[in-house]
Design an enzyme around this catalytic site. Structure first.
Site, short mmCIF file in Angstrom:
data_model
loop_
_atom_site.label_atom_id
_atom_site.label_comp_id
_atom_site.label_asym_id
_atom_site.label_seq_id
_atom_site.Cartn_x
_atom_site.Cartn_y
_atom_site.Cartn_z
N GLY A 15 80.61 -1.35 -40.63
CA GLY A 15 81.19 -0.02 -40.73
C GLY A 15 82.01 0.18 -41.97
CE LYS A 50 72.42 -10.59 -30.00
NZ LYS A 50 73.47 -9.89 -29.30
CD GLU A 181 73.02 -10.24 -25.94
OE1 GLU A 181 72.51 -9.11 -26.10
OE2 GLU A 181 73.93 -10.68 -26.67
NE ARG A 198 86.89 -9.89 -13.85
CZ ARG A 198 87.96 -9.50 -14.52
NH1 ARG A 198 89.08 -10.20 -14.41
NH2 ARG A 198 87.93 -8.43 -15.28
NE ARG A 204 83.07 -4.17 -15.02
CZ ARG A 204 83.84 -3.42 -15.81
NH1 ARG A 204 83.94 -2.12 -15.60
NH2 ARG A 204 84.50 -3.97 -16.82
CB THR A 331 76.37 -3.23 -35.52
OG1 THR A 331 77.02 -4.45 -35.16
CG2 THR A 331 76.20 -3.17 -37.02
CB ALA A 361 68.53 -3.72 -26.69
CG HIS A 455 44.98 0.90 -21.16
ND1 HIS A 455 45.76 0.50 -20.10
CD2 HIS A 455 43.78 0.29 -21.00
CE1 HIS A 455 45.07 -0.30 -19.32
NE2 HIS A 455 43.86 -0.43 -19.84
#
Length: 472
Positions: A15, A50, A181, A198, A204, A331, A361, A455
């Site tokens: 940023g 990552k 992840e 927890r 969530r 990001t 994602a 398809h």
């Protein structure tokens, strides 16, 4: 008053760099300070490394699938030191690209920590002071460790990419996207993974059906996912016998990060023996020591910089973008906030940031892609229809695996607009980027249906679901 520069940016992440370059393109004199490495969390210790680790871990299943397709490919062994060397080489290259982008734009770089001492002045770590007409805070966030005995010995996400070796076993604490992840990545690289969360279900805030499918897939991969469980204390292996109480001070635990093996006592009373512990229990805006509150910049309860729709703080000359504002911590959002800031301040075009209908994602295995409202949130807002299908994808079904994918649309009964789209599948991130365009444009279910299917693909199900599975 004559200023040393028109804009001083604190933070060299995605940023901050985008805002600096766009401002410089207008002819503004720009300087930028970064105390760590150019590129910030995403490039150096987040999204990029990552995702490369996700790719590395996914190869574990490929030999078995290839054999089902007739290829004579043996299983292999993963070489962490070799991968880590290549990974760091790539991160060095990317950092160099960021530096060239800045210097090529005529921006002065300070490899230094900076703090505000005045609404128009910053101080570098060596004591130099630089005045600026505008100051932009783009310092991002930092991972947190929980306040439990022994927590100092656990790793956080910043540490994962620098491990000397892969542990044979690891406990991951947390249920958000970073925890999930990393659980999939490390399990795929051959590490025995236990995960404590927890809450009643991981991820969530995401669609309940989608996160339930991800949780089941993680368990099927061998991840020991323990819901309703948290860490009570960490000690050296064997430090907790059956029924022993947790230590009451840090003196009872290993002194340095990652120096296992450990015994971990859970809040449910069980003891887990692992070689390493990773805390993925949240991130906090990186505002400590910047001198913000002393100048009248308002901070929220988690330390985030409070800004208006144009990223301006309570001090008119000071702005903030990205994770340090704790708005939408992604990001691409930080980059867009930087662009909107530059247009507002340096191009004279007031541009509020649009935080509505942002696709995202989670790079679990399978991935979770999402845009718009969850079924639960939409149901609270208005009457809806839910279109969903779950099936075994052709590629892995042929190889005999039981993997399943989910395609799901949330539709307004009144307007027929698609309010949300949720995909759990390999490459869901790629699919949700394209689906997000339609959802952002306000496409209706009938407009989805008018698109001819491609398809055979997984994504064709998004335009072939004719009947709702439920209404509400």
């Amino acid at each position: 008053m004559a200023f040393d520069c028109d804009l001083f940016v604190i933070g060299g992440g995605s940023g901050g760099v985008r805002a600096a370059r766009m401002a410089a393109a207008t002819g503004a004199r720009v300087q930028l300070a970064e105390e760590s490495r150019m590129g910030g969390t995403c490039v150096i210790r987040g999204c990029v490394p990552k995702k490369l680790m996700v790719y590395a871990s996914s190869f574990r299943e490929l030999p078995g699938q290839a054999r089902a397709y007739g290829w004579d490919i043996p299983d292999g062994n993963f070489d962490w030191p070799a991968f880590r060397t290549t990974l760091h080489t790539e991160l060095d290259r990317l950092e160099g690209v960021y530096r060239k982008l800045l210097t090529g734009s005529g921006i002065t770089i300070h490899d230094s920590r900076a703090r505000l001492v005045d609404p128009h002045e910053v101080e570098l770590a060596d004591g130099r002071r630089i005045s600026a007409k505008h100051i932009l805070i783009a310092t991002g966030g930092r991972p947190e460790r929980p306040d439990v005995p022994g927590a100092a010995a656990g790793m956080v996400s910043d540490d994962i990419f620098n491990m000397d070796r892969l542990p044979a076993s690891i406990l991951i604490v947390g249920g958000g996207f970073i925890a999930c992840e990393m659980a999939g990545i490390l399990q795929g690289l051959g590490v025995k993974v236990t995960q404590f969360y927890r809450g009643a279900q991981i991820l969530r805030g995401f669609d309940d059906e989608a996160r339930g499918m991800v949780a089941e897939a993680m368990k099927a991969q061998g991840i020991d996912l323990r819901l309703g469980s948290n860490v009570a204390a960490i000690g050296p292996r064997g430090g907790f016998g059956a029924g022993m109480a947790a230590p009451v001070s840090e003196q009872a635990v290993a002194p340095a990060v990652g120096e296992g093996p450990f015994s971990v006592q859970s809040t449910t009373g069980t003891v887990c023996d692992v070689e390493a512990v990773l805390f993925a229990t949240g991130r906090r805006p990186n505002t400590a020591g910047l001198g913000l509150e002393e100048l009248g910049v308002k901070l929220g309860r988690r330390g985030e910089v409070v800004v208006d729709a144009y990223s301006q703080t309570a001090v008119p000359s000071v702005y903030a973008i990205g994770d340090v504002t704790n708005r939408v911590n992604l990001t691409p959002v930080a980059i867009r906030e930087g662009m909107a800031f530059s247009r507002t301040v340096f191009e004279g075009v007031p541009t509020p940031v649009d935080h509505d209908l942002i696709p995202s994602a989670v790079f679990t295995q399978p991935e979770l892609g999402t845009v718009g409202l969850t079924e639960e949130a939409a149901r609270e807002a208005e009457p809806i229809e839910v279109y969903a299908t779950s099936f075994r994808p052709m590629r892995t079904a042929f190889a005999g695996t039981q993997d399943r994918v989910l395609m799901k649309l949330i539709v307004s009964q009144a307007t027929r607009r698609v309010l949300g789209c949720h995909i759990v599948a390999p490459e869901a991130g790629e699919m949700i980027q394209l689906a997000g365009i339609a959802v952002k444009m306000g496409a209706t279910k009938e407009q989805f249906d008018q698109v001819c299917a491609v398809h055979p693909t997984m994504a064709e199900e998004l335009v072939t679901m004719r009947n709702p599975v439920r209404k509400g």
